[in-house]
Structure formats: structure tokens, C-alpha cells
Design an enzyme around this catalytic site. Structure first.
Site, PDB file in Angstrom:
ATOM      1  CG  ASP A 165      -1.675   1.292   1.447  1.00  0.00           C
ATOM      2  OD1 ASP A 165      -1.650   2.163   0.545  1.00  0.00           O
ATOM      3  OD2 ASP A 165      -2.329   1.430   2.500  1.00  0.00           O
ATOM      4  CE  LYS A 177      -1.700   6.967  -3.491  1.00  0.00           C
ATOM      5  NZ  LYS A 177      -2.143   5.980  -2.487  1.00  0.00           N
ATOM      6  CD  GLU A 236      -5.252   3.594  -2.292  1.00  0.00           C
ATOM      7  OE1 GLU A 236      -6.101   4.337  -1.757  1.00  0.00           O
ATOM      8  OE2 GLU A 236      -4.123   3.977  -2.634  1.00  0.00           O
ATOM      9  CG  ASP A 254      -9.426   4.623   1.627  1.00  0.00           C
ATOM     10  OD1 ASP A 254      -8.996   5.349   2.552  1.00  0.00           O
ATOM     11  OD2 ASP A 254      -8.675   3.964   0.891  1.00  0.00           O
TER      12      ASP A 254
HETATM   13 MG    MG Z   1      -4.720   4.663   2.016  1.00  0.00          MG
END
Ligand code: MG
Ligand code: ADP
Length: 597
Positions: A9, A73, A169, A192
Site C-alpha cells: 500500500d 503521491k 485500494e 476510505d
Molecule cells: Mg490509504
């Protein structure tokens, strides 16, 4: 023995690595015993010194913030624009519009920074496993577009990892929560809320396989935003002003304290914030209540609501249909978030897994499936944004709509707009807007075609999107059989701002004006076809109709011409229709004459 594949991840805030060992998915701790590794890299002034990654890099933020890179990111695969969450002063634009970071006197790309984090995870895993590892499954937010997925792949390659699968994800999280055991047609929502991104996805199990029915979110919304707002509040209390113009070291201290307080307040109703000597002799101490935090956080948390509704609508789910709502991302540890989620979906969320580890666990499971260390389980992903090509009049023609399950292959036939055209240019677009210019331009191919009259060429365009979200475009002239191939993999996306995270929102904001523009463009193209055709018909068969009819046609033609200047799509469409009707007789006369001649 099967070759080991890591599950990673690679988060905005935190990253985690794991592997299937003796048939069990496990997450691996680093030398400090931590499994959750901050996605932070410290670049020392002396390049001979070792770069730091993780917790030790994060500690340097309060000492040398200008050498600490965080939340990279958000920049991965992006073009220059105003991107929050990263030391903005570090962002540089390179010649081709790509984003680079200036750290001290070193220039590094977001991919290189991500590669540093991946190397750290890889070396860590190799130490634990006592063997070399060369392959990995890496997760990305469902919203990542082609450019961002490809940048993730390249970061893996730089770290010496072959990325065997890019996994969304939410899909990974559903796996981790064991949602595959729910049974046929079960419906799951994955909410999320991490440090830098928010995603919500609707999944449905069908024939033992997960399908992501819809996904929505915001790649610039997360716990970082709450930290920033709380830090500003603390700064106002301590210094009388927010952090906008604060020195970077002071800023870092306040952000750090805010984050710590926020996390404590998930378990306590109040906590003590203490900032000794944050500015030479100045110190600060205050008690912050959960109530205060919630007041600050509510605008950010509320922003997730609309995405939840959007996803439910898009997937055709209603609250009663749901079998589970699962929580992913550290920010879902906030009681306030949990309350909002159960409010939105009318049910308590499943909290059986650690929300900050679920994605990594899912990546590990998927890696285990691919390597053969776990039994086969298929996962299907969806396209985050629509893919299409530009057609006449600058319109977006969607070939693969948003939220289509991948892998997918779709095609359409196109023709030339002008007579004698020697080639047809195909612009590949990604986005939700009606006009081509408002979407992302992923690439272009030019197909040579046999020249002939307008509309005589026939070009077939086929889009195929593989399981990793890599797009292949084939364009074929059906007359010559010639193919042109375009693989959209390493193509940098030619857009000068950070439109992608706003794309969906924008398409909603502009839905009405976009639609009107499409109707107008279509009507205008129709007029542009009609007017010369009427002219031609009058020339050929004008003498075969009476004066009255001719006047009628000319009047209607003027109405069209006026409407073209007027700008109302509705009027123009109406005028076209009238002219079409008025010339019906003339058209048949013309055909008759041409047949008899
Ligand atoms: Mg995450
Ligand atoms: P990402 O997926 O963006 O890398 P994570 O899922 O690791 O992020 O979540 C990180 C975010 O979760 C941070 O903003 C962090 O402050 C927040 N977080 C972690 N633990 C808690 C907690 N106990 N209470 C509230 N927020 C938390």
C-alpha cells in the site's frame, strides 16, 4: 516454491508492505517494529549521507522541513498546478510541464521520491524474509488515471520492483475484510478516508467475483486537511495569526502537534497540546476538546457525503440493499467520521479490520493469489473516468464510459469530415466533459485514409483497457486495412493544471452548460451541412418548384442563418427542422431530375 510477490500500500501519508508466508498474509515491521511507515523521505544536505525514510525522516520535519518530502503521491503523474499537501515551495515545473521537486540543491521527481519509499519497503521485506524479492502488487486510489498509474509503475521499476499488478485500494480493502465470504449478489460499500485522499466505492459480488460497480472521490481530501485547519487554529491561539506566513519549522511543529492531538481525540474527549519553545523562547500549551476538533473537521468530513450519494446512485444501490459498509484509512478512526458514515448508510460500519492496514492486507492477498501462494480469486476493477475520442465540432465521443468494469474492449466506426482528406486524426481523451477541450488529452494517432468524398472513409477505432488500466488504441482504415497502434502507458498527460481531481466535480458543475454546448454544436453542424445542400438543390432543381415554395425555402433558410448568429441551440434546432421540412419536395424533385438525366 513460487516466486514471492510483495503486497504494497503506497499511501499518501503511510505505506505498508506485506507478503503471504506459509499460506498466511502478514504485514512486515521495520527495524523499529513499525508496520505503518510514514511516506516521508529526508534528503540530507551532504549527498554522501544516508537518505532517511519513514518515521526517522518525519522527525526531521521539525528541524529541516525544506529537506523533507511528504505526500508526494499527490504529485505522482500530475502536471504542474496548485497541489496542496506538499511543501509547495519545493514544486518546480520542468520544461515539458512535468512536476519536479527542488530539495536543497537537488532536483527529484515524484517518481524518484516514491521509489525511495518503495526501496525502503523492499529492503525491509528482504531483511525479514532473508531473500531477494523482485515483484510487487501496488495499490492506487480508484481515482488514479492512466498517467498516475503509470507513474506508480515507473516508481516501482526505479526501486527494482516489477509491478505485476496495480490494484485499486477499495478493491484491496474488500478482500482484506473477507467480503468474498458474504455470498452471491452481496453489496458492499468501501469508505476510505486517509491522510491525502478520499474514495468511496460500491462493490457487488457476482458468480464468486467482486465487481466494482461505481467509485467516486477526491484525490485532494484527507486527514492532512484536518491537521492543517487545526494547526491554524492552534497558531491563532498561540501567535495571533494562522500559519500562512509562518516559518517552515514553526509550521511543521504546529502541524505535528495538531495531528497528534487529532489522533488522541479519537479515543479521548480532550487532550493537552504542548509546544515548548516553538519559536525561540515562545512556548504554548492548551487543552483541546473533541468538540472543538469536530467543529474544525466538519466541513472536510461533510464533503465526503455527496460522493457517497453519487456512488450509491451510480451503482443503483439503496441503503436497504447493502450487506456491509467497510471503513478504510486512518481518518475513519475518528468517531465523528464513523457517526457520519452510519448516518449516510443507515447502518453501523464493519470495523473488524484495522482501517489503516486493510488496503495493504488486500494487496498482500492479491499478491498471494498471483504468485499462487493463495487460491485464485478474481477481482474486477472499473474505469475511474470515461475514455473517448474527439469528434467533429470538438465534441467528446465516449467509447468506454466511466465506471465500466475492466478489462474491457469497445470500438466504433468514424468517418472523414471533409472531402479529399488524406488522414484522420484521432485524439484520445479522458474525462467527463462534453467538449473535447475540457478533457484530458492522452495521445493522438493519425490514420492515413483513402481520400474520397466527405463521409466515404471508414475508420474503426478500438479501445482495449487491460486489468492494470493500461489503454491500447487501435485505429484501422477499413478500406486499406492499415492499422495504427497507440499504447497509452508512459505518455505524460497533456494538461497544464491539476484538473483530474476536479474532473468529476467539474462535469457536475458544468453539466447544464456542457449539455447546451453539445446541443448547440450538433445543431450548428447540422446547419452547416444543410445550407450548402439547399443551395445545391436550388441550383439543380430550383426551376421545378413554384415561386411560392421557393420564397418559403428562402425564408426558412434565412431563419437558419439568423439562428446561427443568435446562439440559442433550441431555436437553431427548430430552424433546421423547418428548413428540412420545407425542402422535402425540392429534394425529391432533385433526386427525380438526377435519375432522369
Ligand atoms: Mg490509504
Ligand atoms: P493514506 O492512505 O493517505 O496513506 P492512512 O490510511 O494511513 O493514509 O491514514 C492516515 C491518516 O489517518 C492521517 O491523516 C492520520 O492523522 C489519520 N489517523 C491515523 N490514526 C488516527 C486516529 N486514531 N484518529 C484520527 N485520525 C487518525
Amino acid at each position: 516454491m513460487s516466486d514471492t510477490i510483495l503486497g504494497i500500500d503506497l499511501g499518501t501519508t503511510n505505506s505498508i508492505v506485506g507478503v503471504v508466508d506459509s499460506g498466511f498474509p502478514i504485514l512486515l515491521a521495520d527495524d523499529q517494529g513499525e508496520r505503518i511507515i510514514p511516506s516521508v523521505v529526508y534528503y540530507p544536505a551532504d549527498q554522501q549521507d544516508k537518505r532517511l525514510v519513514g518515521q526517522s525522516a518525519l522527525r526531521m520535519r521539525c528541524l529541516e522541513p525544506e529537506r523533507v518530502v511528504m505526500s508526494v503521491k499527490r504529485l505522482l503523474g500530475q502536471r504542474v498546478g496548485e497541489i496542496s499537501g506538499v511543501g509547495t515551495s519545493m514544486i518546480q515545473r520542468s520544461g515539458d510541464g512535468a512536476v519536479n521537486l527542488l530539495v536543497g540543491d537537488q532536483t527529484v521527481s515524484p517518481e524518484q521520491v516514491s521509489a525511495c519509499i518503495l526501496s525502503y519497503l523492499k529492503e525491509n521485506a528482504e531483511r525479514r524474509l532473508e531473500r531477494q524479492v523482485k515483484r510487487a502488487v501496488i495499490t492506487v486510489p480508484a481515482y488514479f488515471n492512466d498517467a498516475q498509474r503509470n507513474a506508480t509503475r515507473r516508481a516501482g521499476a526505479l526501486a527494482g520492483l516489477e509491478v505485476v499488478r496495480i490494484l485499486s485500494e477499495p478493491t484491496a480493502a474488500a478482500l482484506a475484510y473477507g467480503m468474498d465470504k458474504l455470498g452471491e449478489r452481496s453489496k458492499v460499500v468501501v469508505y476510505d478516508f486517509g491522510g491525502g485522499t478520499f474514495d468511496v466505492s460500491a462493490l457487488e459480488m457476482s458468480k464468486g467475483v467482486f465487481q466494482v460497480m461505481a467509485t467516486a472521490g477526491d484525490t485532494a481530501l484527507g486527514g492532512d486537511d484536518i491537521d492543517g485547519a487545526l494547526a491554524d487554529e492552534l497558531s491563532v491561539m498561540a501567535r495571533g495569526s494562522d500559519l500562512a506566513n509562518a516559518q517552515p519549522t514553526i509550521r511543521a511543529r504546529f502541524l505535528d502537534a495538531a495531528k497528534r492531538a487529532k489522533e488522541q481525540l479519537s479515543n479521548a474527549s480532550k487532550c493537552l497540546v504542548s509546544l515548548p519553545f516553538y519559536d525561540n523562547g515562545d512556548s504554548f500549551e492548551a487543552e483541546i476538546t473533541r468538540e472543538k476538533l469536530e467543529e474544525i473537521a466538519i466541513p472536510f468530513i461533510n464533503r465526503t457525503k455527496d460522493y457517497c450519494r453519487e456512488v450509491m446512485d451510480c451503482a443503483g444501490f439503496s441503503n436497504e440493499d447493502l450487506d456491509a459498509v467497510i471503513l478504510v484509512g486512518g481518518s475513519t478512526r475518528m468517531p465523528q467520521v464513523r457517526a457520519l458514515v452510519s448516518d449516510i448508510f443507515d447502518r453501523e460500519a464493519d470495523t473488524s479490520q484495522n482501517p489503516d492496514e486493510a488496503v495493504a492486507l488486500g494487496a498482500v492477498i492479491q499478491a498471494g493469489v498471483i504468485s499462487g501462494a493463495l487460491r485464485e480469486m478474481l477481482l474486477l476493477d472499473v474505469t475511474p473516468l470515461s475514455l473517448g475520442i474527439e469528434t467533429f465540432g470538438g465534441l467528446m465521443n465516449v467509447i468506454i464510459p466511466r465506471n465500466t468494469t475492466i478489462p474491457v474492449k469497445r470500438g466504433e466506426m468514424f468517418t472523414n469530415a471533409a472531402p479529399g482528406q488524406r488522414s484522420i486524426k484521432i485524439s484520445v481523451l479522458q474525462g467527463e466533459r462534453e467538449m473535447a477541450r475540457d478533457n484530458w488529452r492522452l495521445g493522438e494517432i493519425e490514420v492515413p485514409c483513402e481520400s474520397g468524398s466527405k463521409g466515404s472513409a471508414r475508420v474503426g477505432v478500438e479501445f482495449s483497457l487491460d486489468a492494470d488500466g493500461i489503454l491500447n488504441v487501435i485505429a484501422r482504415d477499413t478500406l486499406t486495412g492499415k492499422d495504427q497502434l497507440l499504447e497509452i502507458r508512459d505518455v505524460a498527460v497533456d494538461v497544464d493544471d491539476d484538473r483530474v481531481e476536479e474532473m468529476v466535480q467539474e462535469s457536475v458543475d458544468h453539466a447544464f452548460s456542457d449539455m447546451n454546448e453539445r446541443i448547440w454544436t450538433e445543431a450548428k453542424m447540422k446547419s452547416e451541412e444543410l445550407l450548402p445542400a439547399v443551395e445545391q438543390a436550388l441550383g439543380i432543381a430550383g426551376n421545378l418548384i413554384d415561386q411560392l415554395e421557393r420564397e418559403e425555402i428562402e425564408a426558412k433558410r434565412n431563419v437558419v442563418k439568423n439562428a446561427l448568429n443568435g446562439g440559442s441551440a433550441e431555436l437553431l434546432r427548430e430552424a433546421n427542422k423547418e428548413l428540412d421540412l420545407a425542402t422535402e419536395n425540392l429534394a425529391s424533385k432533385m433526386v427525380e431530375k438526377m435519375l432522369n438525366d
